[in-house]
Design a protein around this motif. Structure first.
Motif, short mmCIF file in Angstrom:
data_model
loop_
_atom_site.label_atom_id
_atom_site.label_comp_id
_atom_site.label_asym_id
_atom_site.label_seq_id
_atom_site.Cartn_x
_atom_site.Cartn_y
_atom_site.Cartn_z
N THR A 162 -30.51 -0.48 4.90
CA THR A 162 -30.51 0.22 6.18
C THR A 162 -30.26 -0.77 7.32
O THR A 162 -30.40 -1.99 7.16
N ALA A 163 -29.93 -0.23 8.48
CA ALA A 163 -29.71 -1.08 9.66
C ALA A 163 -30.98 -1.85 10.01
O ALA A 163 -30.92 -3.02 10.41
N PHE A 164 -32.12 -1.21 9.86
CA PHE A 164 -33.40 -1.88 10.10
C PHE A 164 -33.58 -3.06 9.18
O PHE A 164 -33.90 -4.18 9.60
N SER A 165 -33.38 -2.85 7.88
CA SER A 165 -33.56 -3.92 6.90
C SER A 165 -32.61 -5.08 7.16
O SER A 165 -33.00 -6.25 7.11
N GLU A 166 -31.36 -4.75 7.46
CA GLU A 166 -30.37 -5.81 7.70
C GLU A 166 -30.70 -6.60 8.96
O GLU A 166 -30.53 -7.83 9.00
N GLN A 167 -31.19 -5.92 9.99
CA GLN A 167 -31.57 -6.64 11.21
C GLN A 167 -32.75 -7.56 10.96
O GLN A 167 -32.80 -8.69 11.47
N MET A 168 -33.73 -7.08 10.18
CA MET A 168 -34.88 -7.93 9.86
C MET A 168 -34.43 -9.20 9.15
O MET A 168 -34.90 -10.30 9.46
N LEU A 169 -33.49 -9.06 8.21
CA LEU A 169 -32.98 -10.23 7.50
C LEU A 169 -32.25 -11.18 8.45
O LEU A 169 -32.40 -12.40 8.38
N GLU A 170 -31.43 -10.60 9.34
CA GLU A 170 -30.71 -11.43 10.30
C GLU A 170 -31.67 -12.24 11.17
O GLU A 170 -31.36 -13.36 11.59
N ASN A 171 -32.84 -11.67 11.44
CA ASN A 171 -33.84 -12.35 12.25
C ASN A 171 -34.77 -13.24 11.44
O ASN A 171 -35.76 -13.77 11.97
N GLY A 172 -34.47 -13.40 10.14
CA GLY A 172 -35.23 -14.31 9.30
C GLY A 172 -36.51 -13.74 8.74
O GLY A 172 -37.35 -14.48 8.21
N ASN A 173 -36.68 -12.40 8.81
CA ASN A 173 -37.89 -11.76 8.29
C ASN A 173 -37.54 -11.07 6.97
O ASN A 173 -36.78 -10.10 6.95
N THR A 174 -38.09 -11.55 5.86
CA THR A 174 -37.77 -11.02 4.53
C THR A 174 -38.87 -10.12 3.97
O THR A 174 -38.78 -9.69 2.82
N LYS A 175 -39.90 -9.85 4.77
CA LYS A 175 -41.05 -9.10 4.26
C LYS A 175 -40.64 -7.72 3.75
O LYS A 175 -41.05 -7.30 2.66
N PHE A 176 -39.82 -7.00 4.52
CA PHE A 176 -39.41 -5.68 4.06
C PHE A 176 -38.42 -5.78 2.91
O PHE A 176 -38.50 -5.02 1.95
N TYR A 177 -37.50 -6.70 2.99
CA TYR A 177 -36.46 -6.83 1.97
C TYR A 177 -37.08 -7.00 0.58
O TYR A 177 -36.58 -6.45 -0.41
N PHE A 178 -38.15 -7.77 0.49
CA PHE A 178 -38.78 -8.04 -0.80
C PHE A 178 -39.98 -7.12 -1.08
O PHE A 178 -40.76 -7.38 -2.00
N SER A 179 -40.12 -6.06 -0.30
CA SER A 179 -41.24 -5.15 -0.52
C SER A 179 -41.00 -4.29 -1.76
O SER A 179 -39.85 -4.08 -2.19
N SER A 180 -42.08 -3.78 -2.33
CA SER A 180 -41.99 -2.94 -3.52
C SER A 180 -41.64 -1.50 -3.14
O SER A 180 -41.76 -1.11 -1.97
N PRO A 181 -41.19 -0.70 -4.11
CA PRO A 181 -40.91 0.71 -3.81
C PRO A 181 -42.12 1.44 -3.23
O PRO A 181 -41.97 2.32 -2.39
#
Length: 428
Positions: A77-96
């Protein structure tokens, strides 16, 4: 005098531009929502009825909808991609189990079934195809059930255990103005643009939850119960449990056990762009009134947990002071209540919603006061004007920060070292 003159000049220019545009119009979107909280599954089950009035000169054949819980559906999602761009991986590596979504949508328009289409790029935007065109000055009633799996609180809303921050949670029509549709994905960095409307929201949940919400609570019995919560106490309870291997494991019970009985609370608020609510069984509740210069009396609430009580000692005084300052500087506070609510443990700064704000109180009382003043101040810009914050953040954050600084100057608090402490990172 200079302050008043500056404000007059700014609004005079704005009004001149507005009146120069002939045939100004604005859509009206009114909501009636019934929602239930399942605190075992961290989910919402709801039904929404939307009265949509087309004040535009255009005939509408579809309406874009924000379904922002889907911003937490996956890592694309746009939210997830923005978080990654800002160096925050917490959501990206979250569980289902930590993610969230909205589903079970079944739209009707004036009781006729309506189809939906996916947005070509964003999971959290859909297009509602109207069964028949909506002509200028026409009105329709849109209904749908919905189900929301609340995510862990990665960004502004969700849950932290059985503490709930229910924000951007229902299907919401995108703004349609003279520039067309403003269908936008949810972002962590980037705020909102919503149509103004009236809200009636009924919330059903276990009886021992304390709820803080946009607008005015209609249940008199609940109002009286909230006043008894000023002396509430709770400490996490340690338990020892025997494992299958025969050893014992110690764990903490962080929340009181939910009542088996439920209650339904009704909230109403006219002429606002959004509705948010927060629920926690541990909340202490402080209540007082605040008299404005005109003699108008508004209710003031603060909601916080016993664990954070020392940071909230002066929260009511700070809130009332901010309401009076902004009322004197910009015009009287138009709503009947204002509330501030303790955010989840990982939160910093604050986040505003109409008549209510989520706050991360700090040990430094001067920082806490400034955060509260800033979030309360948003009621005048975000809450009343409801400008396009995504495209023109200066109209909300910029103007509000200017008056926040005036508030600080008025209180003779010139120490700005707290900016270096990172407290400003999540002030919105």
């Amino acid at each position: 005098m200079v302050k008043k003159l500056l404000l007059f000049m700014v609004f005079k220019i704005s009004l001149a531009g507005a009146f120069a545009q002939q045939n100004y119009w604005q859509q009206q979107v009114d909501y009636s929502i019934n929602v239930s909280l399942n605190d075992m599954e961290h989910s919402l089950t709801g039904f929404i009825k939307i009265h949509y009035t087309n004040h535009s000169p255009d005939t509408l054949r579809y309406i874009w909808f924000h379904v922002w819980p889907n911003a937490y559906k996956n890592d694309k999602t746009a939210f997830s991609e923005q978080m990654l761009e800002n160096g925050n991986t917490k959501f990206y590596f979250s569980s289902p189990q930590q993610k969230g979504f909205i589903n079970q949508l079944d739209f009707r328009v004036n009781e006729a079934r309506a189809d939906i289409e996916d947005h070509p790029e964003y999971l959290d935007i859909i297009k509602l195809i109207l069964p028949s065109p909506l002509v200028p000055e026409g009105q329709i009633v849109i209904t749908t059930p919905f189900h929301v799996k609340l995510p862990d609180n990665f960004s502004r809303g969700g849950h932290a255990g059985q503490s709930y921050q229910v924000t951007q949670w229902f299907p919401k029509p995108a703004v349609f103005d003279k520039k067309g549709w403003h269908a936008m994905p949810y972002l962590e960095q980037g705020e909102f643009y919503s149509e103004l409307g009236n809200f009636e929201v009924a919330i059903t949940l276990p009886r021992n939850y304390v709820v803080a919400a946009t607008g005015e609570l209609q249940n008199e019995e609940e109002k009286q119960w909230l006043k008894t919560r000023s002396t509430f106490t709770w400490e996490a309870i340690r338990h020892r449990k025997k494992t299958k291997s025969g050893s014992y494991k110690t764990f903490k019970q962080l929340f009181p056990i939910s009542d088996s009985d439920t209650k339904t609370l009704l909230y109403k608020q006219a002429n606002v762009p959004d509705f948010a609510w927060f629920a926690d069984k541990r909340f202490i509740v402080n209540y007082d009134t605040c008299a404005l210069e005109s003699g108008k009396i508004i209710g003031v609430y603060s909601f916080y947990t016993p664990a954070g009580q020392s940071k909230w000692t002066n929260s009511m005084a700070y809130t009332k002071k901010a309401v009076r300052f902004y009322s004197q500087s910009l015009g009287e506070y138009p709503f009947r209540n204002v509330s501030i609510v303790e955010g989840p443990p990982e939160m910093s700064g604050g986040m505003e919603y109409p008549t209510i704000a989520l706050i991360a109180a700090e040990k430094d009382k001067a920082i806490t006061e400034r955060i509260i003043a800033h979030e309360v101040g948003h009621n005048w810009f975000y809450g009343i004007l409801a400008t396009n914050e995504r495209s023109f953040p200066w109209m909300d954050e910029g103007m509000n920060s200017y008056y926040e600084n005036r508030y600080t100057d008025a209180e003779k608090k010139t120490d700005t070292s707290w900016f270096d402490a990172g407290a400003f990172d999540r002030i919105s």
